[in-house]
Structures are given as structure tokens and as C-alpha cells.
Design a protein around this motif. Structure first.
Motif, PDB file in Angstrom:
ATOM      1  N   VAL A   1       4.906  40.217  46.108  1.00 35.56           N
ATOM      2  CA  VAL A   1       6.062  41.322  44.881  1.00 35.56           C
ATOM      3  C   VAL A   1       5.713  42.445  44.383  1.00 35.56           C
ATOM      4  CG1 VAL A   1       6.135  39.831  42.898  1.00 35.56           C
ATOM      5  CG2 VAL A   1       5.907  38.524  44.223  1.00 35.56           C
ATOM      6  N   THR A   2       6.679  42.867  44.081  1.00 32.26           N
ATOM      7  CA  THR A   2       5.491  44.396  43.298  1.00 32.26           C
ATOM      8  C   THR A   2       6.121  43.783  41.647  1.00 32.26           C
ATOM      9  OG1 THR A   2       6.993  45.162  45.498  1.00 32.26           O
ATOM     10  CG2 THR A   2       6.820  46.689  42.674  1.00 32.26           C
ATOM     11  N   PHE A   3       5.037  44.776  40.887  1.00 33.50           N
ATOM     12  CA  PHE A   3       4.731  43.715  39.348  1.00 33.50           C
ATOM     13  C   PHE A   3       4.520  45.535  38.973  1.00 33.50           C
ATOM     14  CE2 PHE A   3       2.773  39.806  41.104  1.00 33.50           C
ATOM     15  CZ  PHE A   3       2.929  38.966  40.542  1.00 33.50           C
ATOM     16  N   GLU A   4       5.579  45.726  37.384  1.00 34.89           N
ATOM     17  CA  GLU A   4       5.177  46.336  37.028  1.00 34.89           C
ATOM     18  C   GLU A   4       4.659  46.193  35.542  1.00 34.89           C
ATOM     19  OE1 GLU A   4       7.663  48.372  32.921  1.00 34.89           O
ATOM     20  OE2 GLU A   4       9.089  47.670  35.047  1.00 34.89           O
ATOM     21  N   LEU A   5       2.951  47.078  35.330  1.00 32.55           N
ATOM     22  CA  LEU A   5       1.920  45.674  34.788  1.00 32.55           C
ATOM     23  C   LEU A   5       2.409  46.539  33.597  1.00 32.55           C
ATOM     24  CD1 LEU A   5      -0.817  46.722  36.761  1.00 32.55           C
ATOM     25  CD2 LEU A   5       0.606  44.311  36.589  1.00 32.55           C
ATOM     26  N   GLU A   6       2.958  45.869  32.420  1.00 28.37           N
ATOM     27  CA  GLU A   6       4.136  46.093  31.142  1.00 28.37           C
ATOM     28  C   GLU A   6       3.813  45.484  30.385  1.00 28.37           C
ATOM     29  OE1 GLU A   6       5.672  46.128  27.576  1.00 28.37           O
ATOM     30  OE2 GLU A   6       6.538  45.853  30.045  1.00 28.37           O
ATOM     31  N   GLU A   7       2.673  44.577  29.700  1.00 31.07           N
ATOM     32  CA  GLU A   7       3.883  43.073  28.897  1.00 31.07           C
ATOM     33  C   GLU A   7       5.074  42.575  28.851  1.00 31.07           C
ATOM     34  OE1 GLU A   7       3.386  41.110  24.093  1.00 31.07           O
ATOM     35  OE2 GLU A   7       1.765  42.581  24.373  1.00 31.07           O
ATOM     36  N   LYS A   8       5.544  43.022  28.312  1.00 29.58           N
ATOM     37  CA  LYS A   8       7.340  42.247  28.384  1.00 29.58           C
ATOM     38  C   LYS A   8       7.042  41.955  30.277  1.00 29.58           C
ATOM     39  CE  LYS A   8      11.506  42.693  26.771  1.00 29.58           C
ATOM     40  NZ  LYS A   8      12.418  43.316  25.788  1.00 29.58           N
ATOM     41  N   ALA A   9       7.507  43.061  31.126  1.00 28.39           N
ATOM     42  CA  ALA A   9       7.805  43.161  32.072  1.00 28.39           C
ATOM     43  C   ALA A   9       7.018  42.100  33.051  1.00 28.39           C
ATOM     44  CB  ALA A   9       7.319  44.129  33.073  1.00 28.39           C
ATOM     45  N   ILE A  10       5.128  41.883  32.718  1.00 25.51           N
ATOM     46  CA  ILE A  10       4.648  40.331  33.419  1.00 25.51           C
ATOM     47  C   ILE A  10       4.811  39.358  33.401  1.00 25.51           C
ATOM     48  CG2 ILE A  10       2.531  39.830  33.078  1.00 25.51           C
ATOM     49  CD1 ILE A  10       1.570  42.834  33.674  1.00 25.51           C
ATOM     50  N   LEU A  11       5.237  39.229  31.752  1.00 27.57           N
ATOM     51  CA  LEU A  11       6.011  38.118  31.144  1.00 27.57           C
ATOM     52  C   LEU A  11       7.191  36.967  31.435  1.00 27.57           C
ATOM     53  CD1 LEU A  11       4.505  38.010  27.172  1.00 27.57           C
ATOM     54  CD2 LEU A  11       3.069  37.116  29.395  1.00 27.57           C
ATOM     55  N   ASN A  12       8.099  38.225  31.603  1.00 28.58           N
ATOM     56  CA  ASN A  12       9.533  38.194  31.919  1.00 28.58           C
ATOM     57  C   ASN A  12       9.307  37.564  33.411  1.00 28.58           C
ATOM     58  OD1 ASN A  12      10.218  37.965  29.262  1.00 28.58           O
ATOM     59  ND2 ASN A  12      11.368  39.878  29.522  1.00 28.58           N
ATOM     60  N   GLN A  13       8.934  38.561  34.280  1.00 28.68           N
ATOM     61  CA  GLN A  13       8.435  38.122  35.048  1.00 28.68           C
ATOM     62  C   GLN A  13       7.749  36.498  35.702  1.00 28.68           C
ATOM     63  OE1 GLN A  13       7.176  41.696  37.406  1.00 28.68           O
ATOM     64  NE2 GLN A  13       7.911  41.104  40.137  1.00 28.68           N
ATOM     65  N   LEU A  14       6.703  36.440  35.823  1.00 28.24           N
ATOM     66  CA  LEU A  14       6.535  35.170  35.619  1.00 28.24           C
ATOM     67  C   LEU A  14       7.358  34.113  35.437  1.00 28.24           C
ATOM     68  CD1 LEU A  14       2.388  36.146  35.064  1.00 28.24           C
ATOM     69  CD2 LEU A  14       3.509  35.964  37.405  1.00 28.24           C
ATOM     70  N   GLU A  15       8.171  34.292  34.624  1.00 29.35           N
ATOM     71  CA  GLU A  15       8.501  33.305  34.217  1.00 29.35           C
ATOM     72  C   GLU A  15       9.653  33.106  35.399  1.00 29.35           C
ATOM     73  OE1 GLU A  15      11.613  31.845  30.258  1.00 29.35           O
ATOM     74  OE2 GLU A  15      11.145  34.170  30.954  1.00 29.35           O
ATOM     75  N   ASP A  16      10.517  34.199  35.863  1.00 28.22           N
ATOM     76  CA  ASP A  16      10.808  33.300  36.769  1.00 28.22           C
ATOM     77  C   ASP A  16      10.400  33.166  37.820  1.00 28.22           C
ATOM     78  OD1 ASP A  16      13.355  34.354  35.316  1.00 28.22           O
ATOM     79  OD2 ASP A  16      13.068  36.863  35.679  1.00 28.22           O
ATOM     80  N   LEU A  17       8.682  33.795  38.088  1.00 30.88           N
ATOM     81  CA  LEU A  17       7.985  33.648  40.190  1.00 30.88           C
ATOM     82  C   LEU A  17       7.749  32.109  39.936  1.00 30.88           C
ATOM     83  CD1 LEU A  17       7.024  37.361  40.698  1.00 30.88           C
ATOM     84  CD2 LEU A  17       9.166  36.237  41.470  1.00 30.88           C
ATOM     85  N   VAL A  18       6.950  31.801  38.689  1.00 30.69           N
ATOM     86  CA  VAL A  18       6.303  30.727  38.630  1.00 30.69           C
ATOM     87  C   VAL A  18       7.044  28.993  37.629  1.00 30.69           C
ATOM     88  CG1 VAL A  18       3.752  29.303  37.606  1.00 30.69           C
ATOM     89  CG2 VAL A  18       4.404  31.675  38.650  1.00 30.69           C
ATOM     90  N   PRO A  19       7.121  28.476  38.435  1.00 27.36           N
ATOM     91  CA  PRO A  19       8.064  27.416  37.884  1.00 27.36           C
ATOM     92  C   PRO A  19       7.464  27.218  37.110  1.00 27.36           C
ATOM     93  CG  PRO A  19       8.453  27.012  39.561  1.00 27.36           C
ATOM     94  CD  PRO A  19       6.858  28.143  39.812  1.00 27.36           C
ATOM     95  N   PHE A  20       9.038  25.758  36.052  1.00 28.54           N
ATOM     96  CA  PHE A  20       8.551  25.881  34.956  1.00 28.54           C
ATOM     97  C   PHE A  20       6.870  24.244  34.788  1.00 28.54           C
ATOM     98  CE2 PHE A  20       9.074  22.691  30.190  1.00 28.54           C
ATOM     99  CZ  PHE A  20       8.877  23.506  29.922  1.00 28.54           C
ATOM    100  N   ASP A  21       7.240  23.533  35.674  1.00 28.79           N
ATOM    101  CA  ASP A  21       5.982  22.454  35.865  1.00 28.79           C
ATOM    102  C   ASP A  21       4.754  22.982  36.563  1.00 28.79           C
ATOM    103  OD1 ASP A  21       6.735  23.323  38.148  1.00 28.79           O
ATOM    104  OD2 ASP A  21       7.497  21.157  39.321  1.00 28.79           O
ATOM    105  N   LEU A  22       4.132  23.900  36.436  1.00 27.69           N
ATOM    106  CA  LEU A  22       3.309  25.162  36.653  1.00 27.69           C
ATOM    107  C   LEU A  22       2.967  25.565  35.786  1.00 27.69           C
ATOM    108  CD1 LEU A  22       3.856  25.590  40.630  1.00 27.69           C
ATOM    109  CD2 LEU A  22       3.005  23.566  39.477  1.00 27.69           C
ATOM    110  N   PRO A  23       2.502  25.107  34.216  1.00 28.03           N
ATOM    111  CA  PRO A  23       1.958  25.388  33.075  1.00 28.03           C
ATOM    112  C   PRO A  23       1.435  26.292  33.007  1.00 28.03           C
ATOM    113  CG  PRO A  23       2.166  23.374  32.600  1.00 28.03           C
ATOM    114  CD  PRO A  23       2.911  23.432  34.385  1.00 28.03           C
ATOM    115  N   SER A  24      -0.444  25.620  33.957  1.00 27.58           N
ATOM    116  CA  SER A  24      -1.195  26.071  33.885  1.00 27.58           C
ATOM    117  C   SER A  24      -1.387  27.350  34.916  1.00 27.58           C
ATOM    118  CB  SER A  24      -2.475  24.972  34.389  1.00 27.58           C
ATOM    119  OG  SER A  24      -1.746  25.298  35.216  1.00 27.58           O
ATOM    120  N   ILE A  25      -0.843  27.748  36.335  1.00 28.78           N
ATOM    121  CA  ILE A  25      -0.577  28.316  37.514  1.00 28.78           C
ATOM    122  C   ILE A  25      -0.196  29.555  35.770  1.00 28.78           C
ATOM    123  CG2 ILE A  25       0.139  29.490  38.516  1.00 28.78           C
ATOM    124  CD1 ILE A  25      -0.444  26.607  40.033  1.00 28.78           C
TER     125      ILE A  25
END
Length: 360
Positions: free
Chosen positions: A81-105
Motif C-alpha cells: 500500500v502507498t501511504f501519505e505520511l500526514e496525520e489526517k491521511a494516515i488515520l482515514n486510510q487505516l480506517e478503510d484498510l483495517v476492519p473495525f473488529d481488529l481494533p488493537s491492530i
């Protein structure tokens, strides 16, 4: 704006050993498995970001036998995956990439990437805890055990200068627990020492209100999760009739419909554990919704190592908290990672003159 880049992810597993048998109403903990997530840019391997995925036994949505395999697969998939290393972008992208039922990951990856984006210095974003070494007031935690063990802890916390004490209840006889709380109240008024209790769902709906009445006589500031999670109508009725403020804790775990829960139950407070709730973005949303409804909140760790504790402390600081938080878990383990985190006179500090250990 930073240029998008691909990253390399890996992890290190460590079994943390408690200094004592940590009693809760769900059982006794002796060890704790954590997974330290490493993120780096292959073009600049001198800068490393670290996060922590630490599902809590019998409580985290992602506490499962195949957790390590799921973590491994998740990290491998993110290497593409390509990441933009900026706070808002990081948080929004991980919300899409990592399921809600894997909260600690998700929380561990948020922390690792924010750390990397800020230069790999264990700083996640602007906050006075790290930037100004401003202490955060915390409660002194009294673990469950026999009467003498709990009394010993109480005396120790009072001697260490804590002015907020939180006692876990529900494991020994209720009258013995009342006597321990009376011991504190006989020496200190509510203006001198704030008392919190955490039942971890140990009361039954039938006897909860009566027990809350007994506790209210001792000027208890709040009780966490008096009855077990999932009993929404019973909890709603309890919050309406309670003689002392109720704080929801386990009740929030795995809940996607935050507004519905808060509007249905109408608690006086909520307790936020980012590891269990899905990380930074989810925690910020809980805070926003709570404040809109005049519901109090504070943050606590979920027995993470110092990597996770540092992240939660910085988040609490960035949200401008003023009341004691539950962030006093750094000394629980024999083999915690060395860190700049220190507790003095009832506050946790980030001491920049101290160094981090190597997560291996």
C-alpha cells in the motif's frame, strides 16, 4: 504535503510478566502478550515508527487464537500500500484498510505511522505531554486481592501523593470492600481524595442499585460498569436512578452506533480505551459525541506496554483533559520496555532526558 510512499511493516512479540497476580472480576492475570509493530520507509531506514497491538484477554474484539496470524497477514498486505505520511491521511486510510473488529491492530498501526511521520521520536502529534513535558494527573489503581493486599496498595498510593484513588471491586466480599473505602474516607474528605470504583460488571441488575446507594454514602466520584455490558435497558434504568455517577467502560467495546448507545443509556461518564475501541480516530469521535451531550470522559490504558501507554498519554494530552486519567500501568511488569515515562506525585510525565529501550 508529503509524497506518497510504500512502507515496510514487521512486528515483535513480547510476553510481559506482571509483578503480582493482577486480580479482576474476570479472573487473575499473570502475563500479557503484546505485539510491537514496526514501520519504516525502505528509502530511509534510519527513521522507524513503533506502535503496539495488544488485545486484552476475554475483552478485546480481536482477542482470538489466530491473532498473530491475522496480524502477520495484515502487515504483509500493507507492504503493498502507498501511504501519505500526514496525520489526517494516515488515520482515514487505516480506517478503510483495517476492519473495525481488529481494533488493537488499527491502533498499533495508527501509532506506528504517526510516529514515523513525526521522525521516529515516539511523538505522534502536537501535545503538551511530550512537547512541554507537562504531567497528566492519573488515578492510583488498587487491584483486587485479599483485604491485606488491597490495604497495602491503598497505603502505598496515598503515601506516593495520589489524590485520586480507583479501586477494583467485585472479587471479595462487598462489605470488606466497603470497609476499605471507609478506611480512606475516615482519613480524607472528598475534597482531599477523589474515590473511583470499577466493578467490571460484577453486580447483578437486581442488587446493583442497593450497592450503589451504599457506595454513594462514601462520596464516591463514579463507578465504572456496575453491571455487565449488553444489558442496555437495565443500564439505562440504573443511570436514571443512580445516586452516584456511572461510567460506561466495557459497554463501549465493539459499538459502531455510538450516538444510539449514548442517547439510549445516557451515562454520566464514559471510559475510553483506544486499544479496545479501534484507535485514535474512534476515540476522538467518542469524545466529541460525549462532550456534545455533556457526558464526562476520561481515558485509560488497557494494560499495554510503555509504547501503547505513551500513545494513549499523548492522545489524552492532545484532547486537553483536565481530570485524572487511568494511565498508571507502566510499572505493572517486570520486563516492560524501558521508557521516558515516569510517575511522580500522582502524575505521569514524559522525561525527555531518559531513553527508550529497543523493542526486541
Amino acid at each position: 504535503m508529503t509524497s506518497p510512499t510504500t512502507l515496510c511493516f514487521s512486528y515483535t512479540k513480547r510476553t510481559l510478566n506482571f509483578r503480582f497476580e493482577a486480580g479482576t472480576s474476570r479472573g487473575v492475570l499473570k502475563t500479557r502478550e503484546v505485539y510491537w509493530i514496526k514501520a519504516l520507509d525502505s528509502a530511509n531506514r534510519d527513521i522507524v515508527g513503533w506502535g503496539e497491538a495488544a488485545p486484552l484477554v476475554k475483552l478485546s474484539p480481536d482477542h482470538r487464537e489466530d491473532f498473530e496470524e491475522i496480524l502477520k497477514k495484515t502487515l504483509v498486505s500493507l507492504n503493498e500500500v502507498t501511504f501519505e505520511l500526514e496525520e489526517k491521511a494516515i488515520l482515514n486510510q487505516l480506517e478503510d484498510l483495517v476492519p473495525f473488529d481488529l481494533p488493537s491492530i488499527r491502533f498499533g498501526l495508527e501509532t506506528a505511522l504517526l510516529d514515523l511521520a513525526c521522525g521516529g521520536k515516539k511523538r505522534l502529534f502536537s501535545n503538551r505531554f511530550f512537547d512541554a513535558q507537562e504531567g497528566i494527573p492519573i488515578n492510583g489503581l488498587i487491584w483486587m486481592g485479599d483485604r491485606d493486599f488491597m490495604l497495602e496498595q491503598i497505603d502505598q498510593k496515598l503515601s506516593e501523593g495520589f489524590d485520586c484513588i480507583k479501586m477494583k471491586i467485585g472479587a471479595i466480599d462487598f462489605e470488606q470492600e466497603i470497609a476499605l473505602l471507609q478506611y480512606i474516607r475516615s482519613r480524607f474528605t472528598k475534597d482531599q481524595i477523589v474515590l473511583r470504583v470499577d466493578a467490571n460488571g460484577a453486580f447483578s441488575p437486581k442488587d446493583a442499585l442497593k450497592k450503589l446507594g451504599r457506595l454513594a454514602e462514601l462520596d464516591i466520584q463514579s463507578i465504572e460498569q456496575p453491571i455487565r455490558a449488553g444489558q442496555f435497558q437495565e443500564m439505562k434504568a440504573l443511570c436514571e436512578a443512580t445516586p452516584l455517577p456511572i461510567a460506561l467502560d466495557e459497554e463501549l467495546i465493539g459499538v459502531a452506533e455510538k450516538k444510539t448507545l449514548l442517547d439510549t443509556v445516557r451515562p454520566q461518564h464514559i471510559i475510553l480505551k483506544p486499544t479496545l475501541l479501534g484507535g485514535i480516530l474512534e476515540t476522538r469521535e467518542w469524545v466529541k459525541l460525549a462532550e456534545e451531550r455533556s457526558i464526562g470522559w476520561w481515558m485509560t490504558s488497557a494494560l499495554e506496554s510503555n509504547i501503547g501507554l505513551n500513545a494513549i498519554s499523548q492522545l489524552a494530552s492532545a484532547l486537553a483533559t483536565k481530570i485524572p486519567q487511568g494511565l498508571g500501568t507502566g510499572k505493572l511488569y517486570h520486563n516492560n520496555l524501558a521508557s521516558p515515562l515516569e510517575i511522580e506525585s500522582g502524575k505521569i510525565f514524559y522525561k525527555t532526558e531518559k531513553s527508550w529501550g529497543e523493542p526486541v
